[in-house]
Scaffold this motif. Structure first.
Motif, short mmCIF file in Angstrom:
data_model
loop_
_atom_site.label_atom_id
_atom_site.label_comp_id
_atom_site.label_asym_id
_atom_site.label_seq_id
_atom_site.Cartn_x
_atom_site.Cartn_y
_atom_site.Cartn_z
N TYR A 236 0.84 -1.19 0.00
CA TYR A 236 0.00 0.00 0.00
C TYR A 236 0.88 1.25 0.00
O TYR A 236 2.07 1.21 0.36
N GLU A 237 0.28 2.34 -0.43
CA GLU A 237 0.97 3.62 -0.46
C GLU A 237 0.74 4.37 0.85
O GLU A 237 -0.22 4.13 1.57
N LYS A 238 1.63 5.29 1.12
CA LYS A 238 1.49 6.15 2.30
C LYS A 238 0.16 6.91 2.22
O LYS A 238 -0.18 7.49 1.19
N GLY A 239 -0.60 6.86 3.29
CA GLY A 239 -1.87 7.57 3.34
C GLY A 239 -3.02 6.82 2.70
O GLY A 239 -4.13 7.37 2.59
N ALA A 244 -1.62 4.14 7.64
CA ALA A 244 -0.63 3.89 6.59
C ALA A 244 0.34 5.07 6.56
O ALA A 244 0.21 5.99 5.75
N LEU A 245 1.33 5.04 7.44
CA LEU A 245 2.23 6.18 7.62
C LEU A 245 3.37 6.20 6.62
O LEU A 245 4.07 7.21 6.48
N GLU A 246 3.58 5.07 5.94
CA GLU A 246 4.63 5.02 4.92
C GLU A 246 4.30 3.92 3.93
O GLU A 246 3.42 3.09 4.17
N ARG A 247 4.99 3.95 2.80
CA ARG A 247 4.75 2.93 1.77
C ARG A 247 5.14 1.54 2.30
O ARG A 247 6.14 1.39 2.99
N HIS A 248 4.31 0.55 1.95
CA HIS A 248 4.56 -0.83 2.36
C HIS A 248 4.67 -1.71 1.12
O HIS A 248 3.78 -1.70 0.26
N ARG A 287 -0.49 -1.11 -5.93
CA ARG A 287 -0.56 -1.10 -4.47
C ARG A 287 -1.88 -0.48 -4.02
O ARG A 287 -2.47 0.34 -4.73
#
Length: 469
Positions: A236-239, A244-248, A287
């Motif tokens: 996932y992307e940040k936000g 979701a505090l940062e890209r995963h 993502r």
């Protein structure tokens, strides 16, 4: 023609016999660092070397033309103060192992050989030879096999014994034939079979034999809710959502160039099935919360203990996804159909748990082994592994005995049907009542799913499945 790699003094002398040139030379180069090594290209040449020189250990292939490894072993045992003998073979079977041990071989190692593991077996053989103890009284073949395998705990490094199918026998022969055939390809593979039969082990073997340079990434689908599963698979992307505090980076992206193993694939929901189908068709995804299309080179291996065809018929699993996943379907037989493998598994697990628990276990009694062979193993290899751990912990001596068996194995009880509790006048609405109970448990536990599952007397994984449904 024999060749020797010379070293000085009291260095142990090894004779390596193998008709495969590359295998013979690889072992000679590796072992030549520590030992004086002589090589022989066939059994006849080995017999000539044995007639003119004394060796501390003979390492011989089993299957060779004209003069087999068993012939070499026979010649070795006729010598005064005979060298230790280790047999190598790509045709590993219990029968061969028992025969070799009964005729005096120290050990039995299957090909392809892991050189560092082979060196450990050689060290153990040389150490035993130094002790020069008198041979024990003859023991039954089953006990001899267990003792032989327990002397070489490093040889069987997987939780599942994987016999080579070259002899064309045994329930696992077809499985291993399919593994060897399919592993180098890009085809998707569906592994079916009861829980505990070793599906993840086979998946890892397919990856190891595939030549793919990327990672093997396992995802246990039933352990995650649909939302979490999507995030884990695709990232996932940040936000993208609260928290979701940062890209995963997801599992597919992490496995680029390698293999993704989707365990319990029958548990994923309809929305995730659609997204997974796209990955299979295009090897691409976005993502969660992103717009960039990411291309990956991954091989997908999935596993299930459920009947996916039946789920397709019940409209619970997409038919197009089923056919994409099951290009090759490998069915693992239950342990009750593979009883000949039980002694090897017992030896492997006993050695592992003896080391972990610092127990002086060196073998298993024939009566205890017979009890293990007679038990139906509804939990398959996983249940057997737990049983052997219990036996090692409870053992009172060097041999695992009948008294060390769990009560459930010593005196297995037939499964009794649950009594009928519903009546036509007062039907039970199971789904509705389940929902009420789950809601109440979550309320009492302030939304803590682990605590709620414990309160309900079910596993957290089961609670996730019920919530998803």
């Amino acid at each position: 023609m024999a060749e020797e790699v010379r070293m000085g003094g009291d260095t142990p002398k090894l004779l390596i016999v193998d008709d495969e040139h590359n295998t013979r030379e690889a072992m000679a180069r590796y072992l030549g660092r520590r030992f004086r090594v002589t090589t022989a290209a066939d059994g006849g040449a080995a017999l000539e070397e044995l007639a003119k020189e004394k060796f501390d250990l003979v390492l011989t292939d089993l299957r060779m033309p004209h003069c087999s490894g068993m012939d070499v072993l026979e010649a070795v045992r006729k010598q005064q103060n005979p060298p230790s003998c280790i047999l190598l073979t790509a045709y590993g079977s219990i029968e061969d192992a028992v025969t070799a041990v009964k005729q005096g071989a120290f050990d039995f190692v299957t090909k392809p050989v892991k050189l560092d593991k082979l060196e450990e077996v050689i060290n153990a053989a040389l150490e035993e030879r130094k002790k020069n103890t008198a041979p024990a009284d003859p023991v039954p073949a089953t006990t001899a096999l267990a003792l032989a395998n327990l002397r070489r705990p490093t040889e069987l490094t997987r939780d599942l014994v994987l016999p080579n199918p070259a002899d064309g026998s045994g329930p696992m022969a077809n499985v291993m034939h399919l593994v060897n055939t399919v592993a180098p390809t890009r085809s998707t593979v569906l592994l079916s079979g009861e829980s505990g039969t070793g599906k993840e082990v086979i998946a890892r073997l397919l990856h190891e034999e595939s030549g793919r340079r990327g990672h093997f990434v396992a995802v246990h689908c039933a352990a995650l809710t649909s939302t979490l599963l999507e995030s884990e698979l695709f990232g996932y992307e940040k936000g993208a959502f609260t928290g979701a505090l940062e890209r995963h980076i997801g599992r597919f992206e992490a496995a680029d160039g390698g293999t993704v193993f989707l365990d319990e694939i029958g548990e994923i929901d309809a929305a995730t099935q659609v997204k997974l189908l796209r990955v299979l068709e295009t090897r691409s995804f976005e993502r969660v919360g992103g717009t960039e299309t990411i291309k990956v080179d991954v091989r997908i291996i999935s596993a299930t203990n459920r009947n996916l065809r039946q789920l397709v018929a019940e409209n619970k699993f997409r038919e197009d996804l089923f056919y994409r996943l099951s290009v090759v379907n490998i069915v693992l037989p239950p342990l009750r159909e593979r009883r000949a493998e039980i002694p090897q598994l017992v030896a492997r697990f006993a050695a592992e748990f003896a080391r972990e628990n610092n127990r002086p276990v060196t073998g298993i009694s024939p009566d205890a082994l017979r009890a293990l062979l007679d038990y139906p193993w509804p939990g398959n290899i996983r249940e057997l592994r737990n049983c052997i751990e219990y036996m090692v912990v409870m053992s009172q001596g060097p041999l695992l005995e009948v008294r060390d068996l769990p009560e459930s194995v010593r005196h297995p009880q037939p499964m009794e049907a649950e009594p009928e509790t519903s009546t036509p006048e007062m039907p039970l609405k199971l789904d509705e009542n389940e929902r009420i109970l789950i809601d109440e448990a979550l309320r009492k536990c302030n939304g803590n799913r682990t605590a709620a599952a414990k309160l309900l007397g079910i596993s957290r994984r089961t609670l996730h499945r019920k919530l998803a449904r």
